[in-house]
Design an enzyme around this catalytic site. Structure first.
Site, PDB file in Angstrom:
ATOM      1  N   SER A 184     -33.207  25.095  38.743  1.00  0.00           N
ATOM      2  CA  SER A 184     -31.976  25.825  39.091  1.00  0.00           C
ATOM      3  C   SER A 184     -30.790  24.875  39.204  1.00  0.00           C
ATOM      4  O   SER A 184     -29.642  25.299  39.083  1.00  0.00           O
ATOM      5  CB  SER A 184     -32.151  26.603  40.396  1.00  0.00           C
ATOM      6  OG  SER A 184     -32.468  25.715  41.447  1.00  0.00           O
ATOM      7  N   HIS A 210     -34.512  20.904  45.759  1.00  0.00           N
ATOM      8  CA  HIS A 210     -34.754  19.535  45.292  1.00  0.00           C
ATOM      9  C   HIS A 210     -35.498  18.764  46.393  1.00  0.00           C
ATOM     10  O   HIS A 210     -35.206  18.933  47.586  1.00  0.00           O
ATOM     11  CB  HIS A 210     -33.431  18.800  45.046  1.00  0.00           C
ATOM     12  CG  HIS A 210     -32.631  19.305  43.881  1.00  0.00           C
ATOM     13  ND1 HIS A 210     -33.099  20.225  42.969  1.00  0.00           N
ATOM     14  CD2 HIS A 210     -31.372  18.968  43.477  1.00  0.00           C
ATOM     15  CE1 HIS A 210     -32.150  20.449  42.055  1.00  0.00           C
ATOM     16  NE2 HIS A 210     -31.099  19.710  42.348  1.00  0.00           N
ATOM     17  N   SER A 215     -18.772  37.565  30.092  1.00  0.00           N
ATOM     18  CA  SER A 215     -19.097  38.429  31.239  1.00  0.00           C
ATOM     19  C   SER A 215     -18.114  39.584  31.404  1.00  0.00           C
ATOM     20  O   SER A 215     -18.203  40.340  32.374  1.00  0.00           O
ATOM     21  CB  SER A 215     -19.109  37.595  32.518  1.00  0.00           C
ATOM     22  OG  SER A 215     -20.083  36.601  32.417  1.00  0.00           O
ATOM     23  N   CYS A 224     -25.598  17.836  44.092  1.00  0.00           N
ATOM     24  CA  CYS A 224     -26.598  18.426  45.002  1.00  0.00           C
ATOM     25  C   CYS A 224     -27.565  17.386  45.587  1.00  0.00           C
ATOM     26  O   CYS A 224     -27.867  17.412  46.785  1.00  0.00           O
ATOM     27  CB  CYS A 224     -27.373  19.523  44.288  1.00  0.00           C
ATOM     28  SG  CYS A 224     -27.777  19.143  42.582  1.00  0.00           S
ATOM     29  N   ARG A 246     -36.487  15.818  36.590  1.00  0.00           N
ATOM     30  CA  ARG A 246     -36.512  17.294  36.595  1.00  0.00           C
ATOM     31  C   ARG A 246     -37.973  17.739  36.694  1.00  0.00           C
ATOM     32  O   ARG A 246     -38.834  17.209  35.976  1.00  0.00           O
ATOM     33  CB  ARG A 246     -35.880  17.813  35.298  1.00  0.00           C
ATOM     34  CG  ARG A 246     -35.736  19.306  35.242  1.00  0.00           C
ATOM     35  CD  ARG A 246     -34.637  19.848  36.112  1.00  0.00           C
ATOM     36  NE  ARG A 246     -33.303  19.474  35.679  1.00  0.00           N
ATOM     37  CZ  ARG A 246     -32.231  19.465  36.464  1.00  0.00           C
ATOM     38  NH1 ARG A 246     -32.325  19.830  37.728  1.00  0.00           N
ATOM     39  NH2 ARG A 246     -31.041  19.105  36.002  1.00  0.00           N
ATOM     40  N   ARG A 261     -14.656  14.314  41.510  1.00  0.00           N
ATOM     41  CA  ARG A 261     -15.345  13.709  42.661  1.00  0.00           C
ATOM     42  C   ARG A 261     -14.954  12.266  42.946  1.00  0.00           C
ATOM     43  O   ARG A 261     -14.846  11.871  44.095  1.00  0.00           O
ATOM     44  CB  ARG A 261     -16.862  13.754  42.441  1.00  0.00           C
ATOM     45  CG  ARG A 261     -17.452  15.131  42.625  1.00  0.00           C
ATOM     46  CD  ARG A 261     -18.943  15.090  42.392  1.00  0.00           C
ATOM     47  NE  ARG A 261     -19.482  16.429  42.289  1.00  0.00           N
ATOM     48  CZ  ARG A 261     -20.560  16.730  41.580  1.00  0.00           C
ATOM     49  NH1 ARG A 261     -21.220  15.782  40.925  1.00  0.00           N
ATOM     50  NH2 ARG A 261     -20.996  17.976  41.539  1.00  0.00           N
ATOM     51  N   VAL A 264     -24.851  29.253  40.955  1.00  0.00           N
ATOM     52  CA  VAL A 264     -24.108  28.902  42.169  1.00  0.00           C
ATOM     53  C   VAL A 264     -23.196  30.066  42.566  1.00  0.00           C
ATOM     54  O   VAL A 264     -23.073  30.410  43.749  1.00  0.00           O
ATOM     55  CB  VAL A 264     -23.292  27.604  41.960  1.00  0.00           C
ATOM     56  CG1 VAL A 264     -22.447  27.286  43.184  1.00  0.00           C
ATOM     57  CG2 VAL A 264     -24.221  26.430  41.642  1.00  0.00           C
TER      58      VAL A 264
HETATM   59  N1  LIG Z   1     -27.046  24.544  40.167  1.00  0.00           N
HETATM   60  C1  LIG Z   1     -26.860  23.602  41.073  1.00  0.00           C
HETATM   61  O1  LIG Z   1     -27.763  23.222  41.855  1.00  0.00           O
HETATM   62  C2  LIG Z   1     -25.535  22.934  41.209  1.00  0.00           C
HETATM   63  C3  LIG Z   1     -25.350  22.086  42.289  1.00  0.00           C
HETATM   64  C4  LIG Z   1     -24.139  21.448  42.450  1.00  0.00           C
HETATM   65  C5  LIG Z   1     -23.146  21.667  41.533  1.00  0.00           C
HETATM   66  N2  LIG Z   1     -23.335  22.486  40.473  1.00  0.00           N
HETATM   67  C6  LIG Z   1     -22.228  22.657  39.549  1.00  0.00           C
HETATM   68  O2  LIG Z   1     -21.708  23.986  39.598  1.00  0.00           O
HETATM   69  C7  LIG Z   1     -21.276  24.391  38.323  1.00  0.00           C
HETATM   70  C8  LIG Z   1     -21.982  25.675  37.897  1.00  0.00           C
HETATM   71  O3  LIG Z   1     -23.364  25.512  37.983  1.00  0.00           O
HETATM   72  P1  LIG Z   1     -24.376  26.736  37.832  1.00  0.00           P
HETATM   73  O4  LIG Z   1     -25.695  26.138  38.129  1.00  0.00           O
HETATM   74  O5  LIG Z   1     -23.941  27.931  38.596  1.00  0.00           O
HETATM   75  O6  LIG Z   1     -24.268  27.036  36.236  1.00  0.00           O
HETATM   76  P2  LIG Z   1     -24.566  28.395  35.448  1.00  0.00           P
HETATM   77  O7  LIG Z   1     -25.625  29.188  36.101  1.00  0.00           O
HETATM   78  O8  LIG Z   1     -24.775  27.950  34.038  1.00  0.00           O
HETATM   79  O9  LIG Z   1     -23.169  29.194  35.549  1.00  0.00           O
HETATM   80  C9  LIG Z   1     -21.991  28.759  34.926  1.00  0.00           C
HETATM   81  C10 LIG Z   1     -20.832  29.666  35.302  1.00  0.00           C
HETATM   82  O10 LIG Z   1     -19.640  29.163  34.683  1.00  0.00           O
HETATM   83  C11 LIG Z   1     -19.046  30.215  33.914  1.00  0.00           C
HETATM   84  N3  LIG Z   1     -18.390  29.685  32.708  1.00  0.00           N
HETATM   85  C12 LIG Z   1     -18.942  28.940  31.722  1.00  0.00           C
HETATM   86  N4  LIG Z   1     -18.034  28.719  30.752  1.00  0.00           N
HETATM   87  C13 LIG Z   1     -16.890  29.324  31.124  1.00  0.00           C
HETATM   88  C14 LIG Z   1     -15.601  29.476  30.556  1.00  0.00           C
HETATM   89  N5  LIG Z   1     -15.305  28.941  29.355  1.00  0.00           N
HETATM   90  N6  LIG Z   1     -14.675  30.177  31.227  1.00  0.00           N
HETATM   91  C15 LIG Z   1     -14.957  30.733  32.418  1.00  0.00           C
HETATM   92  N7  LIG Z   1     -16.163  30.645  33.021  1.00  0.00           N
HETATM   93  C16 LIG Z   1     -17.115  29.950  32.378  1.00  0.00           C
HETATM   94  C17 LIG Z   1     -20.199  31.096  33.525  1.00  0.00           C
HETATM   95  O11 LIG Z   1     -19.704  32.372  33.148  1.00  0.00           O
HETATM   96  P3  LIG Z   1     -20.495  33.301  32.053  1.00  0.00           P
HETATM   97  O12 LIG Z   1     -21.658  33.902  32.795  1.00  0.00           O
HETATM   98  O13 LIG Z   1     -19.469  34.303  31.693  1.00  0.00           O
HETATM   99  O14 LIG Z   1     -20.915  32.396  30.955  1.00  0.00           O
HETATM  100  C18 LIG Z   1     -20.990  31.124  34.820  1.00  0.00           C
HETATM  101  O15 LIG Z   1     -20.409  31.998  35.740  1.00  0.00           O
HETATM  102  C19 LIG Z   1     -21.510  23.188  37.401  1.00  0.00           C
HETATM  103  O16 LIG Z   1     -20.335  22.430  37.358  1.00  0.00           O
HETATM  104  C20 LIG Z   1     -22.608  22.443  38.096  1.00  0.00           C
HETATM  105  O17 LIG Z   1     -22.603  21.073  37.777  1.00  0.00           O
HETATM  106  C21 LIG Z   1     -24.508  23.142  40.305  1.00  0.00           C
END
Ligand SMILES: NC(=O)c1ccc[n+]([C@@H]2O[C@H](COP(=O)([O-])OP(=O)(O)OC[C@H]3O[C@@H](n4cnc5c(N)ncnc54)[C@H](OP(=O)(O)O)[C@@H]3O)[C@@H](O)[C@H]2O)c1
Length: 325
Positions: A151, A234, A33, A121, A227, A92, A7
């Site tokens: 994703s 989606h 990171s 989403c 999934r 939420r 995201v």
């Molecule tokens: N993907 C979707 O379609 C979607 C849709 C709606 C909502 N969301 C929500 O958005 C959020 C992120 O989703 P994503 O799909 O982008 O996940 P992702 O690809 O797994 O990315 C997670 C992000 O969070 C960071 N993070 C994890 N642990 C952390 C910590 N302890 N301190 C600081 N940063 C941390 C990660 O940093 P590092 O790279 O450094 O680990 C990375 O930047 C979730 O809450 C998810 O439920 C996702």
């Protein structure tokens, strides 16, 4: 917050595309990171480690680092004077926190006390398409089955599907890592954990968030979330029952004028929405609109949207755009 994730990456691309007015910005992620750089408008920016002191002089926080990070760090952001748009599920269903899809309830943005929640989403794309129908004919019941891309579960699940497909074609043993089962050439009828009532948490999010956003606790929602081995976007099979009778032609007409919706519905020419077409697009695509002949006032349809864009980053940035209007 969460700049290095699936995201987070989409946040950067959409902020560039929409020329969001930014004077300064910070990229926050975990210790993992530290030292990474990310490109924004052609320039490299360092990724900083998220701490409680990350929010000095920040006006808007776009958060996508998971629910526990939002719970821990967003109160510090609010204390520092920022307004946060949170992609996680942390806030939420809090009564005091607006849950916003701008096409439906942008008016709630102004009521924020520092945090605005971005819905799940699957819920976002469904309510974008159903809201105009609800206004015209009052929806009583929704039965939805989702076909959710990998994703939606983050960057690591995109990598997991890629690796499993490679292993499959090379006749290697497939070993699931983070997903509960093999996802390549398979479907998994479980997203998030099971609850006592037999539904998953993801399914109950669709029930509760739909009622909150459409401001109608009487709407009955039955969701099954699956999934599927698709990278982006989606898809949803949705059947609704309405109080007032409405025809497929009337639904097509309503949706063709609805903000954020694109009707693709020409079965004769095999035209209907598909994930490969929705990927990278902003609209929510609707097709296969037909009368549900099994109930009195029923309509069935097929809804597809890019979960990373409209389902997450784009919706949050649209909220931020409303904030600075
Ligand atoms: N993907 C979707 O379609 C979607 C849709 C709606 C909502 N969301 C929500 O958005 C959020 C992120 O989703 P994503 O799909 O982008 O996940 P992702 O690809 O797994 O990315 C997670 C992000 O969070 C960071 N993070 C994890 N642990 C952390 C910590 N302890 N301190 C600081 N940063 C941390 C990660 O940093 P590092 O790279 O450094 O680990 C990375 O930047 C979730 O809450 C998810 O439920 C996702």
């Amino acid at each position: 917050m969460g700049a290095t994730g699936a995201v987070g990456n989409s946040f950067l691309r959409i902020l560039e595309e929409r020329k969001f007015p930014i004077k300064n910005f910070r990229l926050l992620a975990s210790e993992r990171s530290k030292g990474k750089k990310l490109k924004f408008n052609g320039q490299d920016y360092p990724v900083e480690v998220l701490t409680h002191d990350s929010f000095k002089d920040v006006d808007i926080v776009l958060a996508s680092a998971g629910a526990s990070r939002s719970l821990e760090f967003l109160p510090s952001a609010v204390k520092a004077g920022a307004v946060c748009v949170d992609n996680s599920s942390a806030f939420r269903m809090d009564e005091d926190i607006p849950l916003v899809v701008p096409e439906v309830n942008a008016k709630r943005i102004r009521e924020n006390k520092g945090i605005i929640a971005n819905p799940n989403c699957s819920t976002i794309q469904m309510v974008v398409a159903l809201w105009p129908i609800h206004k015209a004919a009052k929806i009583k019941r929704i039965v939805v089955t989702t076909f959710q891309s990998v994703s939606g579960a983050g960057q690591s699940k995109i990598n997991e599907l890629t690796e499993q497909v490679k292993d499959f074609v090379q006749n290697k043993k497939i070993v699931p890592k983070e997903l509960p089962h093999q996802i390549a050439f398979n479907l998994i009828p479980q997203i998030d954990v099971f609850l006592e009532n037999g539904y998953t948490k993801e399914e109950m999010k669709m029930v509760n968030e739909t009622r909150k956003i459409m401001e109608d606790p009487s709407i009955q929602v039955n969701a099954t979330c699956v999934r599927v081995p698709v990278f982006y976007a989606h898809s949803e099979s949705v059947s609704i029952e309405t109080e007032k009778h409405i025809t497929p032609a009337e639904v097509r007409e309503l949706l063709s004028k609805a903000p954020g919706v694109r009707v693709v519905d020409d079965p004769e020419h095999k035209a209907y929405p598909m994930p490969i077409h929705a990927e990278g697009k902003d609209d929510t695509f609707v097709g296969r609109i037909r009368q549900d002949e099994s109930v009195k006032n029923g309509i069935s349809m097929w809804i597809v949207a890019d979960n990373i864009r409209k389902g997450a980053a784009l919706n949050a940035i649209q909220i931020a755009e409303e904030l600075i209007k």
